[in-house]
Design a protein around this motif. Structure first.
Motif, PDB file in Angstrom:
ATOM      1  N   THR A  62       0.833  -1.207   0.000  1.00 44.82           N
ATOM      2  CA  THR A  62       0.000   0.000   0.000  1.00 44.82           C
ATOM      3  C   THR A  62       0.864   1.252   0.000  1.00 44.82           C
ATOM      4  OG1 THR A  62      -1.785  -1.157   1.149  1.00 44.82           O
ATOM      5  CG2 THR A  62      -1.797   1.247   1.253  1.00 44.82           C
ATOM      6  N   GLN A 115      -7.939  -1.832   0.442  1.00 44.15           N
ATOM      7  CA  GLN A 115      -7.971  -0.418   0.070  1.00 44.15           C
ATOM      8  C   GLN A 115      -9.172  -0.120  -0.831  1.00 44.15           C
ATOM      9  OE1 GLN A 115      -5.616   1.762   1.424  1.00 44.15           O
ATOM     10  NE2 GLN A 115      -5.208  -0.112   2.585  1.00 44.15           N
ATOM     11  N   THR A 125      -1.587  -1.646  -5.998  1.00 43.56           N
ATOM     12  CA  THR A 125      -2.984  -1.992  -5.761  1.00 43.56           C
ATOM     13  C   THR A 125      -3.284  -3.363  -6.352  1.00 43.56           C
ATOM     14  OG1 THR A 125      -3.702  -0.884  -7.782  1.00 43.56           O
ATOM     15  CG2 THR A 125      -3.700   0.422  -5.752  1.00 43.56           C
TER      16      THR A 125
END
Length: 274
Positions: free
Chosen positions: A21, A48, A26
């Motif tokens: 992160t 996330q 991602t």
């Protein structure tokens, strides 16, 4: 809650996920085999915005074959239910991951998008054929820089997992990055980059033991909780050393004889003091 997700692996999961992160990496999260949710809860902590988290487990449904059914009955009996998993997960997170209650083999049908995941945790069946299939699912699901964690790769009671994991290393390009007492962490991408991420943390300074290994030409590390006691003040006085004969007697005599021996020794000391 019950489970086998130990502190060293909790620390490793959290470190790799948080560093992904921090680096702006991602991707989705995937867990094959969840039991009652200990590892899933930690994975959910690192989800996330825009990412998805999928959990696949049989839970309390029928196993696909008799060998898997026998394994489930021996390992979990009636403790593994989807309701228990969901209740545990919702105690820590506002909503559930995508739950697929089915054999993990169903994920080979393409329902997990190829290259979409940054982290995959495999902890389902321990049978060789199933684990080999789960590793292939993980390989297809992972992005190039993704990491897979494989449970029970060295346990005496799970030789099928060991066979599938090391087959993936020697025949299918899986590169080891980190070994803990319970889990194997590897990648089909840049293992050296993940090793650099691993070594950014002062593991030894936090009470872990870290060793370096070379496996199939690839440097990887072993991580475990350091069993050495924390340094402290020396005791005021050392306990008196027992004679060899007395130590042997206390080790091998039955309890009633040991108690009688101790009473006789106390009486002898009392006579000498007078």
């Amino acid at each position: 809650m019950p489970g086998w997700f130990f502190p060293v692996d909790q620390a490793a999961f959290a470190w790799f996920l948080s560093r992904q992160t921090d680096a702006g990496t991602t991707g989705d999260l995937l867990e094959l085999g969840a039991y009652l949710g200990r590892s899933a809860i930690l994975l959910g902590d690192h989800l996330q915005p825009g990412e998805s988290f999928t959990v696949c487990d049989l839970f309390d449904s029928e196993a696909p074959d008799s060998e898997n059914s026998a394994e489930m009955a021996m390992s979990y009996r009636d403790s593994l239910t989807r309701r228990a998993f969901e209740a545990n997960y919702l105690a820590f997170h506002p909503q559930l991951p995508t739950v697929i209650q089915a054999p993990t083999s169903v994920l080979a049908d393409g329902r997990i998008r190829t290259g979409s995941c940054r982290f995959v945790h495999v902890d389902a069946s321990h049978l060789y054929e199933h684990v080999a299939g789960d590793i292939q699912v993980a390989r297809d699901a992972l992005a190039k820089e993704g990491l897979v964690a494989l449970d029970d790769y060295r346990s005496p009671h799970t030789p099928g997992v060991s066979a599938a994991v090391w087959e993936a290393v020697f025949d299918h390009g899986l590169k080891p990055v980190l070994l803990t007492p319970e889990k194997f962490y590897g990648t089909w991408g840049d293992a050296d980059a993940l090793t650099r991420v691993l070594l950014e943390r002062d593991w030894r300074g936090e009470g872990f033991r870290m060793d370096e290994e070379l496996i199939a030409g690839q440097v990887c590390h072993r991580l475990a909780k350091d069993p050495a006691p924390a340094p402290g003040p020396a005791p005021r006085s050392a306990a008196p050393q027992r004679s060899a004969a007395r130590r042997l007697a206390l080790d091998v005599l039955p309890p009633f004889a040991t108690r009688a021996t101790r009473r006789a020794l106390r009486a002898a000391r009392a006579r000498r003091s007078h």
